[in-house]
Structures are given as structure tokens and as C-alpha cells.
Enzyme design. Structure first.
Site, PDB file in Angstrom:
ATOM      1  N   SER A 119      -3.051 -21.662  57.195  1.00 45.52           N
ATOM      2  CA  SER A 119      -2.864 -21.173  57.242  1.00 45.52           C
ATOM      3  C   SER A 119      -1.724 -21.306  58.334  1.00 45.52           C
ATOM      4  O   SER A 119      -1.379 -20.597  58.739  1.00 45.52           O
ATOM      5  CB  SER A 119      -3.943 -20.183  56.512  1.00 45.52           C
ATOM      6  OG  SER A 119      -4.022 -19.172  55.879  1.00 45.52           O
ATOM      7  N   LYS A 122       1.212 -20.284  58.468  1.00 45.34           N
ATOM      8  CA  LYS A 122       2.080 -18.756  59.290  1.00 45.34           C
ATOM      9  C   LYS A 122       2.333 -18.993  61.121  1.00 45.34           C
ATOM     10  O   LYS A 122       3.921 -18.653  60.841  1.00 45.34           O
ATOM     11  CB  LYS A 122       1.159 -17.976  59.393  1.00 45.34           C
ATOM     12  CG  LYS A 122       0.344 -17.166  57.676  1.00 45.34           C
ATOM     13  CD  LYS A 122      -0.796 -16.391  58.287  1.00 45.34           C
ATOM     14  CE  LYS A 122      -1.178 -15.683  56.879  1.00 45.34           C
ATOM     15  NZ  LYS A 122      -2.051 -16.655  56.195  1.00 45.34           N
ATOM     16  N   SER A 310      -4.413 -13.551  59.801  1.00 46.40           N
ATOM     17  CA  SER A 310      -3.641 -14.804  58.777  1.00 46.40           C
ATOM     18  C   SER A 310      -4.234 -13.607  56.788  1.00 46.40           C
ATOM     19  O   SER A 310      -4.156 -14.204  56.543  1.00 46.40           O
ATOM     20  CB  SER A 310      -5.373 -16.169  58.691  1.00 46.40           C
ATOM     21  OG  SER A 310      -4.342 -16.513  57.224  1.00 46.40           O
TER      22      SER A 310
END
Length: 477
Positions: A119, A122, A310
Site C-alpha cells: 500500500s 498509494k 489505506s
């Protein structure tokens, strides 16, 4: 005074101010902001004092000393981190540490080797979006007239946060929303549409819904029907089966657009408008007359939300906004390509960079630690204020988002609680953490830790947290 040193000091002061502003906009109480602003007592440098230039009541992170002697050295970092880097829970660890103010690379291992980012992907999505679109950009969901007087079309603009819930039932991370982050309301859209229809003497309509903004497959290549919804430009409540669910991975519907259309039918009925038959897919005409329009929170707020929590579904929606801004297909490949191009325009090396999505769920994504550190340095740079929401969106260690339960009293990393702000990442055998930390001298460092290990996720995360906490607790000269 050396002119370059003067510029460096000004840049360090600006970075400290930037991170202070990040705390000020974090949503924490003023008292908590002040507590987080200073290093914990064991880590505090003797000279650390509040900045004389800070406005009264403002929250600032630890001040950055003027002397270049406060810059950690490679040797100092090696000595301080060596015992922690031997932890077998880390498996293979690639990492990079740099000075936020100057961008100077300080220490790392395999820093240029591509690794699975999970993640922390991102960060790339968010930086790319803010480089192409203004922070106050909003995503619109519209209703327009159809080909006949009794036909209307619900047009998806790509807002995954559009909600069908009453305002008092909407929550983010278990907390009520405020005017800045409140999602657009399907109820408001129905009220606008009903008022326009009634004004035209229409009380019964056929409903079409337009999802033509996106192309390609809806389902993520790693889709498990929980971690991310099918990526449609029209959805309500992120495609959750139970819109009120606060689970990090709730069950998702298979057809978010149809769910949204059905919800809109119910909202229209509540406003006195009858919908004939079942909603059907349609394409709105370019010259169709508008009947209603609602807008998402600003891009800045969406990015803060997707980073703090997230949120994969919002991340994929933002990635498609990048593709649209770059005039690329709004698809998984189009969005990944647009993000890569946007980063290259910012001067970020794309060597070894391989993106397949905007969320980081793809196991095939690759990002070198040095690239993540570069993204964070750009977000902290005084000459890139447009990227600031990347910093304000990072979870605060021990306090918010995906770092809420980390850096706790018995973690071996508690000295970094409130001082670290970082994006987490977790996939099978992969744990990553990338963000900012204030060291004992008040120096702001940026770091990226990327592990691949057979150890349990909790063990691997704890080992990473201890490394980052050591950065917070030493000057490492």
C-alpha cells in the site's frame, strides 16, 4: 555565511513548518498536537525549543537546528541501526533514509532495488494526482435529461465516496464526518432531480445510468470481494454490501453501478418521483440538460482519507482521476501509466518502477525504496506546496489510521509515538513502511522500509517499527 548553507537552513525551517502544519490539520485536539509536536523526553535534544517564529498556539514539530552538524552521518546510522537490522523477522530488507530538508541520501541497503510496495503504492498515486489536479478538485455525480421527456440518466463521475446513508449515519474510521470530509449525498442529488422534474410537470420517469467514463475490467486482478470494490465510476458507499460497515475489508457488491441506481430509485420515490421498470445502462448525450449535481470532498481530503486509512477503493478512484487528467484511458493500465508519467515529469526516477494499480494490492507492483523516499521529499519540499496533503494524510504513529495500534507502550518503539508519520503496506510475506520521522536533533528524515519475509506480519512490523524508533531516538552522528 556560505550562501548554500543559508539556503539549506531556510529549506530546513520550511520543512519543519510544513510538518507542523500537517499536525495542525490532523484533526487532533490542540493539546494532543502540542504533545506530538515535541520529541519524547528521552529523545529530546538539550537545545530543542519551540520556534520563535511560530504563531501563538500553532503546532510545530521539533525545531530543526541551524548547524549542518545535526545531519546524521552514514557511519552514525550504521552503528545505531546495525543490531536492529540483524533481526531475522525482517527477512530481506531494502531501505533508504534521506534528509527531508536537503534530499541528501544518508543510508540504505538495496535502496535502488525494486521491491513490492504493497500500500505504499498509494504515495505514488497521491503525488501524481496532486501534481496534475488542484487540491480543491472535486468529483461530480450528475443527473441529466434523457432522449425523451420522461427519461433521465444518472451519470457516474468516479466518486467512490458518494453515500446513500443519512448524514447522521456517515462515519470515516469510526468517527462522524465534518463539513470538510462529508461525502456527496445521493439524497441531495435525488432532491435536486425531483425538484427539477416537478418544475417541468414530470413525476414518472425511466432511469438510465451511465458508466462510460471508465474502460477495461472492473475487478482488480487481486480481487477478493473484500479489500476493494469493482472499480466503477458510479457507486455508493464504496460498493459495500452493508454501507454502515466499518470493517477494513467489508464485503462488496459485484455490480456497484446497479446498486447505486437501485439506491437512487429509492431516493427518488421518497421525493415523490416514480421510476418505471428497472434502471438500465445508458450513455448520456453531450448536450443533455442538467437536473442535479453533487460533488465529492476535495481531492486533498480524499487523498488524506485514502492514506490515513489505506483505502483501496478510493485509491483506485483517484488513480483514474490521474488518467483522465492525463488524457489516458481510465482503466487499470491507463491509470498506472498516467501515474508513472506524472512522476517522471516531477523528476522522479522511474527506473525499476512497475505499477499495475493505484492501491498497491497488485503483487506485481515494484518500487525501489529510493523512489518512495523521493516522493516524500517532494511532498515536504517548500517549492511543492501542492503536494502537502500527502504529508497531512500520513497516519500518526500510535494515534491515527493504520498506525493507531503500532508504536505502543510495549512495542519497543514507543519513543517514536506521535513523532513518526508513515504509510503502511501489507501483503502476504510483504510489510512496508514509508514516511517521516523527527530525530533527537530535530532533524526531519524521510525513510522507506520494505521487507519480504516468511515471519508473521506482526513480528515483521514490530521489527520495522523498532528501526524507525531508533531514528527518532538518536542524532546518529
Amino acid at each position: 555565511m556560505n550562501a548554500g548553507a543559508g539556503v539549506g537552513r531556510g529549506r530546513r525551517a520550511a520543512v519543519a513548518g510544513v510538518l507542523g502544519a500537517a499536525l495542525a490539520t490532523s484533526g487532533l485536539t490542540a493539546g494532543t498536537q502540542r504533545a506530538l509536536a515535541a520529541p519524547s523526553p528521552p529523545a529530546a535534544a538539550a537545545s530543542a525549543k519551540p520556534s520563535a517564529e511560530a504563531p501563538p498556539g500553532s503546532a510545530v514539530l521539533a525545531p530543526v537546528a541551524d548547524s549542518a552538524d545535526t545531519l546524521p552521518t552514514t557511519q552514525g546510522l550504521q552503528q545505531a541501526l546495525a543490531p536492529l537490522l540483524q533481526d531475522k523477522s525482517l527477512g530481506t530488507l531494502n531501505f533508504a533514509i534521506s534528509d527531508a530538508a536537503t534530499g541528501t541520501f544518508l543510508y540504505g541497503s538495496g535502496e535502488n532495488t525494486p521491491a513490492t510496495p504493497a500500500s505504499t503504492t498509494k504515495l505514488a498515486t497521491s503525488v501524481a494526482a496532486l501534481s496534475l489536479l488542484p487540491a480543491d478538485h472535486r468529483i461530480h455525480t450528475r443527473v441529466v435529461t434523457g432522449a425523451k421527456p420522461d427519461e433521465i440518466t444518472l451519470v457516474g463521475g468516479g466518486d467512490p465516496t458518494l453515500t446513500a446513508l443519512p448524514a447522521d449515519q456517515v462515519q470515516i474510521g469510526g468517527l462522524p464526518v465534518d463539513p470538510d470530509n462529508a461525502p456527496a449525498s445521493l439524497t441531495d442529488l435525488a432532491a435536486q432531480t425531483a425538484a427539477a422534474l416537478k418544475a417541468a410537470g414530470v413525476t414518472s420517469v425511466k432511469l438510465g445510468y451511465d458508466t462510460s467514463l471508465y474502460t477495461g475490467q472492473l475487478r482488480h486482478m487481486e480481487n477478493d470481494d473484500y479489500n476493494v470494490a469493482p472499480v466503477s465510476p458510479l457507486m455508493v458507499d464504496e460498493g459495500k454490501v452493508e454501507p454502515r460497515s466499518l470493517s477494513e475489508a467489508p464485503a462488496r457488491v459485484t455490480d456497484p453501478a446497479a446498486q447505486a441506481a437501485d439506491a437512487f430509485v429509492a431516493q427518488l420515490k421518497a421525493q415523490g418521483i416514480t421510476v418505471q421498470g428497472r434502471p438500465a445502462q445508458a450513455t448520456a448525450a453531450a448536450d443533455a440538460k442538467p437536473l442535479g449535481d453533487v460533488a465529492s470532498p476535495t481531492l486533498a481530503r480524499l487523498i488524506e482519507r485514502l492514506l490515513t486509512h489505506s483505502d483501496n477503493t478510493i485509491a483506485e478512484g483517484v488513480a483514474r482521476q490521474v488518467a483522465i487528467a492525463a488524457q489516458q484511458p481510465a482503466s487499470f493500465p491507463g491509470a498506472a501509466g498516467a501515474v508513472t508519467q506524472a512522476l517522471a515529469k516531477l523528476g522522479v526516477s522511474t527506473a525499476g518502477l512497475q505499477l499495475n494499480d493505484g492501491s498497491g494490492l497488485s503483487k506485481a507492483n515494484l518500487i525501489p525504496p529510493a523512489t518512495l523516499v523521493k516522493l516524500l521529499s517532494l511532498a515536504a519540499a517548500p517549492d511543492h506546496p501542492e503536494l502537502r496533503p500527502v504529508l497531512t494524510g500520513l497516519p500518526i504513529a500510535g494515534f491515527t489510521g493504520t498506525l493507531l495500534s503500532r508504536f505502543g507502550p510495549r512495542s519497543g518503539a514507543a519513543e517514536a509515538s506521535g513523532i513518526v508519520r508513515a504509510k503502511t503496506g501489507t501483503l502476504d510475506f510483504v510489510n512496508t513502511l514509508a514516511g517521516t520521522v523527527v530525530d533527537a536533533d530535530g532533524r526531519v528524515l524521510v525513510f522507506a522500509m520494505m521487507t519480504r519475509t516468511p515471519a508473521g506480519a506482526d513480528q515483521a512490523r514490530a521489527a520495522v517499527d523498532r528501526i524507525v524508533a531508533k531514528l527518532a531516538g538518536c542524532g546518529c552522528h
